[in-house]
Design an enzyme around this catalytic site. Structure first.
Site, short mmCIF file in Angstrom:
data_model
loop_
_atom_site.label_atom_id
_atom_site.label_comp_id
_atom_site.label_asym_id
_atom_site.label_seq_id
_atom_site.Cartn_x
_atom_site.Cartn_y
_atom_site.Cartn_z
N ASN A 11 0.68 -1.18 0.07
CA ASN A 11 -0.02 -0.14 0.06
C ASN A 11 0.89 1.15 0.02
O ASN A 11 1.27 1.71 1.08
CB ASN A 11 -0.91 -0.09 1.44
CG ASN A 11 -1.88 1.21 1.34
OD1 ASN A 11 -1.64 2.24 0.81
ND2 ASN A 11 -2.99 0.94 2.23
N ARG A 94 -1.99 -1.72 -3.98
CA ARG A 94 -3.16 -0.67 -3.85
C ARG A 94 -2.86 0.27 -5.03
O ARG A 94 -1.75 0.83 -4.92
CB ARG A 94 -3.22 0.09 -2.61
CG ARG A 94 -4.22 1.19 -2.62
CD ARG A 94 -4.10 2.01 -1.31
NE ARG A 94 -4.99 3.22 -1.24
CZ ARG A 94 -4.97 4.17 -0.65
NH1 ARG A 94 -3.65 4.53 0.06
NH2 ARG A 94 -5.76 5.11 -0.74
N HIS A 183 -10.64 5.64 -1.60
CA HIS A 183 -10.58 4.87 -0.55
C HIS A 183 -11.65 3.77 -0.55
O HIS A 183 -12.17 3.18 0.29
CB HIS A 183 -10.86 5.51 0.61
CG HIS A 183 -9.78 6.57 1.07
ND1 HIS A 183 -10.12 8.05 1.43
CD2 HIS A 183 -8.72 6.56 1.00
CE1 HIS A 183 -9.23 8.57 1.72
NE2 HIS A 183 -8.19 7.99 1.66
N ARG A 244 -4.95 18.58 2.67
CA ARG A 244 -5.99 18.90 1.53
C ARG A 244 -7.08 19.86 1.87
O ARG A 244 -7.82 19.38 2.97
CB ARG A 244 -6.36 17.54 0.89
CG ARG A 244 -5.31 16.92 0.11
CD ARG A 244 -5.48 15.62 -0.48
NE ARG A 244 -4.59 14.52 0.01
CZ ARG A 244 -5.13 13.09 0.05
NH1 ARG A 244 -6.09 12.96 -0.69
NH2 ARG A 244 -4.30 12.42 0.65
N GLU A 387 -7.44 -2.27 4.65
CA GLU A 387 -7.39 -2.39 3.29
C GLU A 387 -6.47 -3.30 2.97
O GLU A 387 -6.60 -4.08 1.70
CB GLU A 387 -6.58 -0.89 2.89
CG GLU A 387 -7.62 0.38 2.87
CD GLU A 387 -7.05 1.73 2.68
OE1 GLU A 387 -5.93 1.92 3.61
OE2 GLU A 387 -7.32 2.60 2.01
#
Ligand SMILES: Nc1ncnc2c1ncn2[C@@H]1O[C@H](COP(=O)(O)OP(=O)(O)O)[C@@H](O)[C@H]1O
Ligand SMILES: CC(=O)OP(=O)(O)O
Ligand SMILES: [Mg+2]
Length: 409
Positions: A11, A94, A183, A244, A387
């Site tokens: 990832n 990922r 995501h 962000r 994940e």
């Protein structure tokens, strides 16, 4: 029958590389054999996000993603779990942006890498790191199946009404301008786990997932299908994040160009790397913000207030999108660990049947758990995301299916 039943998951994030080696066969569905993270990768000399991960085997700063990945490979080899192991069935990667082309886990070929490269402008902080991971792993084990699992895939079911921006259709279609969402692996996993937590099948549950990590996004999931999400063309839209801005009037960009004379690259850097919590108060780590708030720091308090106000707006919006909400699930670094964010984001939503139980909310732990009162109309849950496990599951399943079809074909 092949004995290869392990999957290595990489990832590669904007400033970290997390990895897990998972055993996919045996009595329990999956077992983590090893895992860790290289963090604080200094990609361009600018300030990078702090406090990226809290997993086993963390390392200190490394120069770049390729160095981080080589370090991961060396650490695994030192423990006898290297990429040369015959027990390895696949590497699962990922990949953040899959565009419209990739909506399923995909076996990686040169052509697939080239397509992922074309999507770099839509995920400049993420896809280059993902591609580096793919290239390093393929160079070390060219014979091993490598599978890309895309953040955008779960959101590809969004109805046009949610996926379209209200801009000229011809221009939008020519340049691939639409809402993709990110995501997705986490939203898929957490929405299923949240349904299970309240004793429902995914197909019967309406879930709002709040994935609050460094990047943050919300999704509305109806009966296991994503119907709306807060990130858009790129992972910049939506919630306030570590660095962000999330949503803003697009005219801010024109204004900065015309009045401040900023170049496109500078504005991009401002909104992606120097905004959000970091831009508001100089810190992007919610733990540090909490400490500063306790000391009465006004900038930290403002950053927190802006963050939770945006979150509350999205919860309200997704209640409206879904009509009936069964569970609101908090996940990722902030969602799993910050009782203060959960409490503040849902405060005042009792008229919508949304309540938090202060005692339950204060309990810490790594298991999925309810934080709403037993009689609450809408269940509120903390559901740790995984994940890596979800990527391993999808990669392993694809490799098994394709090796069967090759044998039978
Ligand atoms: N105990 C905690 N309390 C509040 N926030 C936390 C805590 N632990 C981690 N976090 C937050 O989680 C963020 C990282 O989330 P994570 O999901 O690991 O990020 P990513 O995968 O996007 O790199 C950190 O920046 C930090 O703000
Ligand atoms: C897509 C995205 O924002 O990912 P991350 O949270 O890993 O930065
Ligand atoms: Mg993350």
């Amino acid at each position: 029958m092949s004995t290869a039943s392990r999957v290595l998951v990489l990832n590669s994030g904007s400033s970290s590389v997390k990895y897990q080696l998972l055993e996919m066969a045996g009595p329990s569905p999956t077992t983590t054999l090893d895992g860790g993270a290289a963090r604080r990768i200094d990609t361009d000399g600018s300030r990078t996000a702090s406090g990226i991960v809290e997993r086993i085997g963390e390392s200190d700063g490394v120069a770049d993603h390729a160095a981080a990945l080589r370090q991961v490979a060396e650490e695994l080899a030192a423990r006898g779990l290297g990429l040369d192991s015959p027990q390895l069935a696949a590497v699962g990667h990922r990949v953040v942006h899959g565009g419209t082309r990739f909506t399923e886990p995909t076996l990686i070929t040169d052509e697939v890498v080239a397509e992922i490269e074309k999507l770099v402008p839509l995920a400049p902080l993420h896809n280059p790191a993902n591609i580096t991971g793919i290239k390093v792993a393929r160079a070390l084990r060219p014979d091993l199946p490598q599978v890309a699992v895309f953040d955008t895939a779960f959101h590809s079911t969004m109805p046009e009404a949610a996926a379209r921006y209200a801009v000229d259709v011809a221009t939008a279609d020519r340049y691939g301008i639409r809402r993709y969402g990110f995501h997705g692996t986490s939203h898929a996993y957490v929405s299923r786990a949240a349904a299970a937590l309240v004793g429902k099948e995914p197909a019967e549950a309406n879930v709002i997932v709040l994935h609050l990590g460094n990047g943050a996004s919300a999704s509305a999931v109806r009966g296991g299908v994503c119907v709306d999400t807060s990130m858009g063309l790129t992972p910049l839209e939506g919630l306030v994040m570590g660095t962000r801005s999330g949503d803003l009037d697009p005219a801010v960009v024109f204004h900065l160009a015309r009045v401040a004379g900023m170049a496109t690259e500078d504005i991009d850097g401002l909104l992606n790397k120097r905004s959000g919590l970091l831009g508001l108060c100089g810190d992007n780590d919610m733990r540090e913000i909490g400490r500063r708030m306790a000391e009465g720091d006004e900038a930290a308090q403002l950053a927190f207030d802006v963050y939770v106000h945006r979150l509350r707006k999205y919860v309200g919006a997704y209640c409206a999108v879904l009509g009936r909400v069964d569970v609101i699930a908090f996940t990722a670094g902030v969602g799993e660990n910050s009782a203060a964010v959960r409490e503040a984001a849902l405060r005042g939503l009792e008229p919508l049947g949304i309540e938090i139980d202060a005692v339950r909310n204060a309990v810490r732990g790594s298991a999925a758990r309810l934080v709403s009162p037993p009689a609450g109309r809408v269940a509120v849950a903390v559901v740790p995301t995984d994940e890596e496990m979800e990527i391993a599951r999808q990669a392993y399943s694809l490799v098994r299916t394709s090796s069967h079809s090759v044998r039978e074909g």
